[in-house]
Write an enzyme that holds these catalytic residues in place. Structure first.
Site, PDB file in Angstrom:
ATOM      1  N   SER A  44       0.993  -1.409  -0.141  1.00  0.00           N
ATOM      2  CA  SER A  44       0.102   0.091  -0.110  1.00  0.00           C
ATOM      3  C   SER A  44       0.757   1.238   0.128  1.00  0.00           C
ATOM      4  O   SER A  44       0.331   2.387  -0.334  1.00  0.00           O
ATOM      5  CB  SER A  44      -0.724  -0.021   1.248  1.00  0.00           C
ATOM      6  OG  SER A  44      -0.236   0.004   2.467  1.00  0.00           O
ATOM      7  N   THR A  45       2.171   1.175   0.369  1.00  0.00           N
ATOM      8  CA  THR A  45       2.976   2.474   0.301  1.00  0.00           C
ATOM      9  C   THR A  45       4.368   2.321  -0.610  1.00  0.00           C
ATOM     10  O   THR A  45       4.674   1.232  -0.985  1.00  0.00           O
ATOM     11  CB  THR A  45       3.498   2.746   1.825  1.00  0.00           C
ATOM     12  OG1 THR A  45       4.462   1.544   1.905  1.00  0.00           O
ATOM     13  CG2 THR A  45       2.379   2.580   2.664  1.00  0.00           C
TER      14      THR A  45
END
Length: 227
Positions: A10-11
């Site tokens: 997600s990052t």
């Protein structure tokens, strides 16, 4: 039948580091997914639906009846438990299986045990939805009681300022007082509407007039909400 793998972080930091993607890739390879059949989304939020993510869109194009999607964990592919259970059921209707390695190595819905497991997840998903609704309502009630605007039609005679704070306009109190005077004079709603428009340059609806008559104000003060 083709097994298609899907991996996500997600990052951007995780994507650059590669550790999380690498671990997921190793698990999918061990589950029998070919290297060229693994789709990935690096630095993509889990709040985006699976088949709306770049990698998910490409995988969707490749899928055909009889194929199986393999993911390591539920949260790598789905936004919530509700999203998970609904997607599994939709894919099943299309003849596409889903394996979640944290649950097992067989496609969900392929055995009575897997169906039972999905039913448990569906129950948790409904529980999750109820909790979200409860928290949302509680948060809304608290903000409304504090004088914040929480949605719906903008209250008559008020404006929203700052961080959603409801504030009466300068003419609001005098206009409400004038409506009360006109009601005491037995004026009709049409007359009140015309006179408020002429004196304050504002339109007033029959509903607002009736609420001022019945409650003294269009604001329900005890609930902190505007009627």
């Amino acid at each position: 039948m083709t097994k298609y793998g899907y991996i996500r972080v997600s990052t951007d930091a995780q994507a650059t580091d590669g550790t999380s993607l690498a671990n997921q890739r190793v698990a999918l390879l061990a589950a029998g997914v070919a290297p060229d059949d693994i789709y990935e989304d690096a630095g993509v939020s889990g709040s985006v639906a699976l088949f709306e993510r770049p990698g998910g869109i490409e995988m969707r194009k490749a899928l055909a009846k009889g194929d199986v999607i393999v993911v390591t964990k539920i949260d790598r592919a789905f936004r919530s438990m509700s999203d998970f259970t609904h997607t599994v059921e939709r894919l099943d209707k299309e003849g596409i299986g889903l394996i979640v390695l944290q649950i097992g190595t067989e496609p969900l819905l392929s055995t009575p045990y897997q169906r039972f497991t999905l039913n448990l997840f569906a129950a948790f998903a409904e529980f999750e939805r109820q909790l979200i609704r409860t928290r949302t309502k509680e948060g809304r009630d608290v903000r409304a009681a504090q004088g914040f605007y929480v949605g719906g039609r903008k209250p008559w005679g008020h404006e929203i300022v700052g961080d959603g704070i409801i504030q009466p306009k300068d003419w609001y109190e005098p206009a409400v007082a004038r409506v009360k005077e006109l009601l005491a004079e037995k004026r009709t709603q049409r007359e009140i509407k015309e006179m408020i428009g002429a004196e304050f340059g504002e339109n007033i609806s029959p509903t607002v007039i009736m609420k001022i008559r019945d409650n003294g104000s269009p604001v329900q003060a005890d609930a902190g909400e505007f009627m």
